[in-house]
Design a protein around this motif. Sequence first.
Motif, PDB file in Angstrom:
ATOM      1  N   THR A  52     -21.897 -53.239  -9.725  1.00 40.73           N
ATOM      2  CA  THR A  52     -21.274 -54.204  -8.819  1.00 40.73           C
ATOM      3  C   THR A  52     -19.818 -53.790  -8.593  1.00 40.73           C
ATOM      4  O   THR A  52     -19.162 -53.251  -9.491  1.00 40.73           O
TER       5      THR A  52
ATOM      6  N   GLU B 194     -23.904 -60.657  -3.882  1.00 39.71           N
ATOM      7  CA  GLU B 194     -23.261 -59.759  -4.857  1.00 39.71           C
ATOM      8  C   GLU B 194     -23.305 -58.326  -4.331  1.00 39.71           C
ATOM      9  O   GLU B 194     -24.371 -57.764  -4.091  1.00 39.71           O
ATOM     10  N   ARG B 195     -22.137 -57.722  -4.167  1.00 39.56           N
ATOM     11  CA  ARG B 195     -22.070 -56.363  -3.606  1.00 39.56           C
ATOM     12  C   ARG B 195     -22.474 -55.342  -4.665  1.00 39.56           C
ATOM     13  O   ARG B 195     -21.877 -55.276  -5.744  1.00 39.56           O
TER      14      ARG B 195
ATOM     15  N   PRO C  52     -16.099 -55.246  -6.235  1.00 35.44           N
ATOM     16  CA  PRO C  52     -15.563 -56.327  -5.409  1.00 35.44           C
ATOM     17  C   PRO C  52     -15.849 -56.094  -3.928  1.00 35.44           C
ATOM     18  O   PRO C  52     -16.026 -54.954  -3.478  1.00 35.44           O
ATOM     19  N   ALA C  53     -15.867 -57.172  -3.171  1.00 34.34           N
ATOM     20  CA  ALA C  53     -16.233 -57.113  -1.762  1.00 34.34           C
ATOM     21  C   ALA C  53     -15.296 -56.217  -0.958  1.00 34.34           C
ATOM     22  O   ALA C  53     -15.704 -55.593   0.022  1.00 34.34           O
ATOM     23  N   ASP C  54     -14.025 -56.158  -1.337  1.00 32.69           N
ATOM     24  CA  ASP C  54     -13.055 -55.393  -0.556  1.00 32.69           C
ATOM     25  C   ASP C  54     -12.715 -54.042  -1.188  1.00 32.69           C
ATOM     26  O   ASP C  54     -11.792 -53.359  -0.743  1.00 32.69           O
ATOM     27  N   ALA C  55     -13.439 -53.632  -2.219  1.00 34.36           N
ATOM     28  CA  ALA C  55     -13.123 -52.391  -2.916  1.00 34.36           C
ATOM     29  C   ALA C  55     -13.720 -51.184  -2.191  1.00 34.36           C
ATOM     30  O   ALA C  55     -14.792 -51.277  -1.576  1.00 34.36           O
TER      31      ALA C  55
ATOM     32  N   THR D 265     -25.719 -55.434  -0.246  1.00 38.56           N
ATOM     33  CA  THR D 265     -25.488 -56.817  -0.665  1.00 38.56           C
ATOM     34  C   THR D 265     -26.753 -57.629  -0.372  1.00 38.56           C
ATOM     35  O   THR D 265     -27.122 -57.815   0.800  1.00 38.56           O
TER      36      THR D 265
END
Length: 756
Positions: A240, A169-170, A242-245, A210
């Motif tokens: 948190t 979880e980022r 999103p991974a690509d944010a 992460t």
Amino acid sequence: MNDKTLDVVPRLLLLLSLAVIGPTTALAQSVCLPAPRLLTTMPMGGQVGTTVDVAITGETLEELDQLRFSHPAITAKQKQNADGAPIPNQYVVTIAADCPPGIHEARVMTRLGISSSRVFSVGTLPETTSSTPNTSLETAAPLAVNSICNGKMTAKAVDYYAFDGKKGERLVVSCAAKGIDSKLNPVLIVADASGNDLRVERRGGSIDFTPDADGKYVIKVHDLTFAGGPYHFYRLTLQTIPADAPLPQLASTRNVNAFSWPPTGLTDDKLIAEVEPNDQAEQVQQITLPCDITGRFYPAADVDTFEFAAKKGDVWWVEVASDRLGLPTDPSIVVQQVNGTGADAETVDLVELTDIASPVKVSSNGYSYDGPCYNAGSSDILGKVEIKQDGLHRLRISDLFGGTRNDPRNVYRLIIRKAEPDFAIVGWALHMNLRNGDRNALSKPMALRGGATMAFEVIAIRRDGFEGPIELGIDNLPPGVTASGLTIPAKQSRGILLLTAEEQAEPGLTSANFFGRAEINGETVTRPGSFASMTWPVTDQWSEIPTPRLLADVPVSVGSTETAPLTIAAAEDKVWEVTAGQKLTIPLVQIRRSDFSGAVMSLKTFGGGFEGNPAFDVSLNEDKVEATIDLTKLKPAPGTYAIAFYGSAVAKYSNYPQVIAVADAEAALAKAQQKAAAAANLAPEAPAVTDDEKQAAEARAKEIAERQKKSAEAVVAAEKNLKAAQAKAAPKDIVDIVVSQPIEVRVVPAVEVTKK
């Protein structure tokens, strides 16, 4: 003591408690009359759509009115105890559901007018406030994911927070400090459950983390030099994404130089993005002028190259914003002329564009004040490119110190346009060299005393060759307050704005509208202005570096209990006419409401074309004096001018003498209660016969003795408070700026005599 006095005492005691609300450093200042200053709010913000209890501290905050905010969607009421009585310095703040997230201003209205501001942040995440010591791993405060904790740093310590992380979880950990007025230079650390460091951020940025496994993790926060205390507050966010944010940007106050961005009418309609790679000549990005480009100084040492066709004689204006966006960048541009094609092409440097210089000399922070502590300049770019011959040209943009910066958030906006003459203005309360060694940089709210004139320096950034005069103005003022803008002359960058309160002006507060007006290309244009203030009142710039910032609004107020020590005005309210090349003598009246140390004050002159008037002395012991202006040396052009005279005087200032009455009433009440307690022991009693009567008599005697002891202690405390109040209100020498009310002067042309 009569019944009426007894009824007034509780209210007086409340006022006395408010009079000692916080630090009293203002009383020790040797310059500038006391001004109300809000120093802290705890917490420093809240979640949209919630209600939060807020406690405040500050300087000179006697007789508080409501806690007020720059946005109407944030309101406050004073907090009450179980008996319905107001609790000093505590408020219940309601943040409406439609309040925009971000930075807002908090202030309080006092007997002296509106206070300086403190940032109040509004967010969308749930919030808590740290209230228990958490300076060890064992006492780490729990922090929920997707929440904000408001805290203040413990000196010489590390604050610990514990959270539960999930594998994959980022998470982003950020600490708002400098951007919300804090003195904290935060160091952030993410550690494992045993306290072993995993990620460290020492430059005020965020940590992108992460977890490799589910489990408990720890966040450590401390100051870079392990400083702490109530002024080292922070808002710690764990969320948190999103991974690509991209990493979220923290809402922050704006630096003073941001006032000149954006240009009027700027939109994103024609915005294009830089396309990487474009560092080398064979990768150059083709553009067509005019253009509006967004790009990044990323990765480290990035150089973006653009190529365009231009014709001889063309003049283009180039503007870059990055530093003014609040980023730690220093843009630099080189424009080159391209000769030849392909492998045989050669480039010749046409022009190099760097910083936007400050329009006025900024204080050197030397032994004595030698300029404003506010820097209106920027490391951004605003410059001109003149094309020498037809053909291709290249523009190379880089961050001068970007070789070690590897942050994708360091963006820029590049605009190349034909000349669009314009201007932007910013103002701040005037400071001057009151005496050798004076290095204060104080936050000065627009809090006017009756009969006072307050001066504000106004600085202009001129865009794309605009050189005309700029008329200054401010409207929507409280009743009894007037404004006079001393025009910024053509080709100059500094003007003066004067606010004057009538002696009998009623207490009031408004949100004013500050603006500049000029004629550009035959059309009258009005531009909104910004105001700036010191984040903290600094009494000595050698011990603390001033940190000014822009304000979100322009509140103007009149206080309720004090008048200016001295008012200077022209003897007649008229336009004073003088022929060019002649001398003008203006009779002045002085209304003195204070005693002064020294018999003479030196005055200089404000007003475009009149600053060169030599300083002159006036007596502080006279009701009527004169000012002489010699136009043989100044040679102003014919026209009508607003001028004012200014100087400094040492007033015998008595701070809040009303507090003596409060303390005196408290002492009188304590003595009356002591007398009543003593009288109780004199009442005749029947001899005690039975054991019960003896026990009752002994209990009563013990009660009377205890009452007498407490009343005696109350008298001692009350007399101590009275002495402290008398010392506080005792006249003290305070050097203050004195500005005359504005005076209108009309210069008429001399009549030429033609010989026959």
